[in-house]
Enzyme design. Structure first.
Site, PDB file in Angstrom:
ATOM      1  N   TYR A 112      -3.715  -6.978  24.440  1.00 51.06           N
ATOM      2  CA  TYR A 112      -2.527  -7.856  24.319  1.00 51.06           C
ATOM      3  C   TYR A 112      -1.371  -7.316  25.154  1.00 51.06           C
ATOM      4  O   TYR A 112      -0.588  -8.074  25.707  1.00 51.06           O
ATOM      5  CB  TYR A 112      -2.108  -8.000  22.846  1.00 51.06           C
ATOM      6  CG  TYR A 112      -2.699  -9.244  22.228  1.00 51.06           C
ATOM      7  CD1 TYR A 112      -4.039  -9.285  21.862  1.00 51.06           C
ATOM      8  CD2 TYR A 112      -1.944 -10.397  22.056  1.00 51.06           C
ATOM      9  CE1 TYR A 112      -4.604 -10.426  21.333  1.00 51.06           C
ATOM     10  CE2 TYR A 112      -2.503 -11.553  21.518  1.00 51.06           C
ATOM     11  CZ  TYR A 112      -3.823 -11.556  21.158  1.00 51.06           C
ATOM     12  OH  TYR A 112      -4.381 -12.698  20.640  1.00 51.06           O
ATOM     13  N   ASP A 164       0.445  -8.550   1.862  1.00 49.62           N
ATOM     14  CA  ASP A 164      -0.633  -7.755   1.254  1.00 49.62           C
ATOM     15  C   ASP A 164      -1.576  -8.683   0.475  1.00 49.62           C
ATOM     16  O   ASP A 164      -1.125  -9.710  -0.042  1.00 49.62           O
ATOM     17  CB  ASP A 164      -0.052  -6.694   0.305  1.00 49.62           C
ATOM     18  CG  ASP A 164      -0.918  -5.461   0.204  1.00 49.62           C
ATOM     19  OD1 ASP A 164      -0.486  -4.381   0.659  1.00 49.62           O
ATOM     20  OD2 ASP A 164      -2.057  -5.569  -0.313  1.00 49.62           O
ATOM     21  N   VAL A 179      -4.890 -10.495   6.022  1.00 52.94           N
ATOM     22  CA  VAL A 179      -4.565 -10.494   7.465  1.00 52.94           C
ATOM     23  C   VAL A 179      -5.715 -10.959   8.354  1.00 52.94           C
ATOM     24  O   VAL A 179      -5.494 -11.277   9.524  1.00 52.94           O
ATOM     25  CB  VAL A 179      -4.084  -9.111   7.957  1.00 52.94           C
ATOM     26  CG1 VAL A 179      -2.727  -8.772   7.376  1.00 52.94           C
ATOM     27  CG2 VAL A 179      -5.116  -8.015   7.663  1.00 52.94           C
ATOM     28  N   GLY A 239       0.822  -1.210   0.000  1.00 50.84           N
ATOM     29  CA  GLY A 239       0.000   0.000   0.000  1.00 50.84           C
ATOM     30  C   GLY A 239       0.855   1.259   0.000  1.00 50.84           C
ATOM     31  O   GLY A 239       2.087   1.187  -0.104  1.00 50.84           O
ATOM     32  N   LYS A 256     -11.024   0.742  13.822  1.00 49.92           N
ATOM     33  CA  LYS A 256      -9.703   1.213  14.269  1.00 49.92           C
ATOM     34  C   LYS A 256      -9.722   1.417  15.781  1.00 49.92           C
ATOM     35  O   LYS A 256      -8.729   1.156  16.461  1.00 49.92           O
ATOM     36  CB  LYS A 256      -9.318   2.517  13.559  1.00 49.92           C
ATOM     37  CG  LYS A 256      -8.895   2.327  12.100  1.00 49.92           C
ATOM     38  CD  LYS A 256      -7.502   1.716  11.980  1.00 49.92           C
ATOM     39  CE  LYS A 256      -6.989   1.753  10.546  1.00 49.92           C
ATOM     40  NZ  LYS A 256      -5.745   0.960  10.357  1.00 49.92           N
ATOM     41  N   TYR A 316     -14.787   2.066   9.564  1.00 48.31           N
ATOM     42  CA  TYR A 316     -13.369   2.409   9.699  1.00 48.31           C
ATOM     43  C   TYR A 316     -13.083   2.955  11.102  1.00 48.31           C
ATOM     44  O   TYR A 316     -12.238   2.419  11.820  1.00 48.31           O
ATOM     45  CB  TYR A 316     -13.002   3.441   8.633  1.00 48.31           C
ATOM     46  CG  TYR A 316     -11.524   3.714   8.503  1.00 48.31           C
ATOM     47  CD1 TYR A 316     -10.649   2.722   8.079  1.00 48.31           C
ATOM     48  CD2 TYR A 316     -11.004   4.970   8.773  1.00 48.31           C
ATOM     49  CE1 TYR A 316      -9.281   2.981   7.947  1.00 48.31           C
ATOM     50  CE2 TYR A 316      -9.647   5.238   8.637  1.00 48.31           C
ATOM     51  CZ  TYR A 316      -8.788   4.233   8.231  1.00 48.31           C
ATOM     52  OH  TYR A 316      -7.438   4.499   8.100  1.00 48.31           O
ATOM     53  N   GLN A 375      -2.671  -8.052  28.910  1.00 47.17           N
ATOM     54  CA  GLN A 375      -2.834  -9.474  29.288  1.00 47.17           C
ATOM     55  C   GLN A 375      -1.579 -10.306  29.042  1.00 47.17           C
ATOM     56  O   GLN A 375      -1.282 -11.208  29.809  1.00 47.17           O
ATOM     57  CB  GLN A 375      -4.036 -10.058  28.528  1.00 47.17           C
ATOM     58  CG  GLN A 375      -4.514 -11.381  29.108  1.00 47.17           C
ATOM     59  CD  GLN A 375      -5.901 -11.754  28.585  1.00 47.17           C
ATOM     60  OE1 GLN A 375      -6.715 -10.897  28.241  1.00 47.17           O
ATOM     61  NE2 GLN A 375      -6.171 -13.053  28.514  1.00 47.17           N
ATOM     62  N   LEU A 412      -1.645 -16.056  10.387  1.00 47.75           N
ATOM     63  CA  LEU A 412      -0.420 -16.118   9.589  1.00 47.75           C
ATOM     64  C   LEU A 412       0.720 -16.687  10.431  1.00 47.75           C
ATOM     65  O   LEU A 412       0.834 -16.352  11.615  1.00 47.75           O
ATOM     66  CB  LEU A 412      -0.067 -14.693   9.125  1.00 47.75           C
ATOM     67  CG  LEU A 412       1.189 -14.498   8.286  1.00 47.75           C
ATOM     68  CD1 LEU A 412       1.041 -15.144   6.910  1.00 47.75           C
ATOM     69  CD2 LEU A 412       1.493 -13.005   8.115  1.00 47.75           C
TER      70      LEU A 412
END
Ligand code: UDP
Length: 334
Positions: free
Chosen positions: A180, A52, A78, A31, A170, A166, A183, A82
């Site tokens: 994350y 991507d 994504v 991008g 976000k 969006y 925790q 992965l």
């Protein structure tokens, strides 16, 4: 031109050792911002995994890197988990469509990239003990009643509006990032990116943001389409300034768990922008007024005092100077 700008970023970054020999994953790497990150990271001696799915990214943005020994391209969405064989040191999660026209056509894909995608990439960061940098946005502030807007402002967002896919995803992306951190102790950094422009930004179809649209309209001598009366404001940051700030934040020693606004604090109206671009392109395009899209924020401008203090960073490229470069680049494209 891009090579020269990459050099400028590296000179201003002054943190070369931070990425040399490191394994770095960039989502949204094909991008606009992601490809600039890939360019600079390769130059700094990192091993770059560029992820991507070409939802809005383009192969042309990274094709010149394909022959680099340290560059690995992975076509992947994504929102699906992965795995990478090598141990990663940094993850830049920059994958998401970002144009308001796309909000209308791809709301679910946008939500997935910013929520499921963020969680998947955080899981990868947790497993690898990698540092995680989340590309958030000024959109999380919605229609702020405090402008310039500091990081401490909580936002004023329409949860069911056209932009909510969006804004809210976000916002949730930021929440997952902090979860994350709390925790699992993952080292996270959230960068709230304000309007950025420069070479490689798409001008075509639903991808076009205001700067590339006005430039291509002016160069093609088509009417420049101002939405509303053009009194709404934005603050435009040239890409080299933005990427420099992102990299400084990524290597900052005491940046763990921090959120920082990055953008240019010069606020201009959209009508003013149309006139500046018309003048810089010597265009005789007429300015045409169209209806204002729903929930279009009337004002947007970052308070960058935190970034100035924490990163010793502020934008250096004046709007006219950045636009001249961008116009030159589009002349080669159009
Ligand atoms: N805009 C405009 N004409 C266009 C495209 C956009 O007047 O052809 C306006 C848009 O309504 C908004 C501003 O320019 O007020 C910035 O739009 P952009 O799509 O770049 O993204 P935003 O900042 O709204 O996320």
């Amino acid at each position: 031109m891009i090579e020269g700008d990459v050099k400028t970023i590296i000179e201003r970054f002054e943190g070369d050792e931070g990425f040399s020999g490191k394994a770095v994953l960039v989502t949204g790497g094909a991008g606009f911002l992601g490809s600039w990150l890939c360019d600079v990271l390769i130059e700094l001696g990192a091993r770059v995994y560029c992820v991507d799915n070409f939802a809005s990214g383009r192969w042309e943005n990274i094709s010149h890197l394909a022959s680099e020994e340290n560059f690995v391209f992975i076509e992947h969405d994504v929102s699906k988990p992965l795995e990478i064989k090598e141990k990663l040191d940094f993850i830049f999660h920059f994958a998401s469509r970002a144009s308001p026209f796309e909000f209308e056509h791809y709301p679910l894909e946008i939500i997935d990239a910013n929520t499921l995608g963020t969680r998947n990439m955080l899981e990868l960061a947790r497993k690898n003990d990698a540092r995680f940098i989340f590309a958030s946005t000024s959109e999380i502030y919605g229609q702020p009643d405090v402008v310039p807007t500091p990081e401490t402002y909580w936002g004023y967002v329409n949860p069911i509006g056209i932009r909510s896919c969006y804004d809210e995803s976000k916002r949730l992306g930021e929440t997952i990032t902090m979860a994350y951190h709390r925790q699992y102790g993952v080292d996270v950094r959230i960068v709230r990116i304000f309007n950025t422009y420069g070479p490689r930004m798409r001008a075509d179809g639903v991808y076009g943001r205001v700067v590339p649209r006005f430039i291509s309209q002016a160069l093609n001598r088509e009417p420049i389409t101002v939405f509303g009366d053009g009194s709404q404001t934005r603050s435009f940051c040239y890409v080299t300034d933005l990427i420099t700030g992102v990299l400084k934040f990524a290597v900052l020693e005491n940046g763990n768990g921090e959120v920082v606004n990055l953008g240019n604090p010069r606020e201009v109206s959209i009508l003013e922008l149309a006139h500046i671009i018309k003048k810089l392109t010597n265009s005789d395009s007429p300015i045409e007024f169209h209806p204002l899209p729903p929930d279009d924020p009337p004002r947007r401008c970052p308070d960058i005092s935190k970034a100035q203090k924490l990163l010793n960073w502020k934008p250096k490229v004046e709007l006219e100077e950045g636009l001249k470069k961008t116009i030159e680049w589009y002349k080669g494209e159009i």
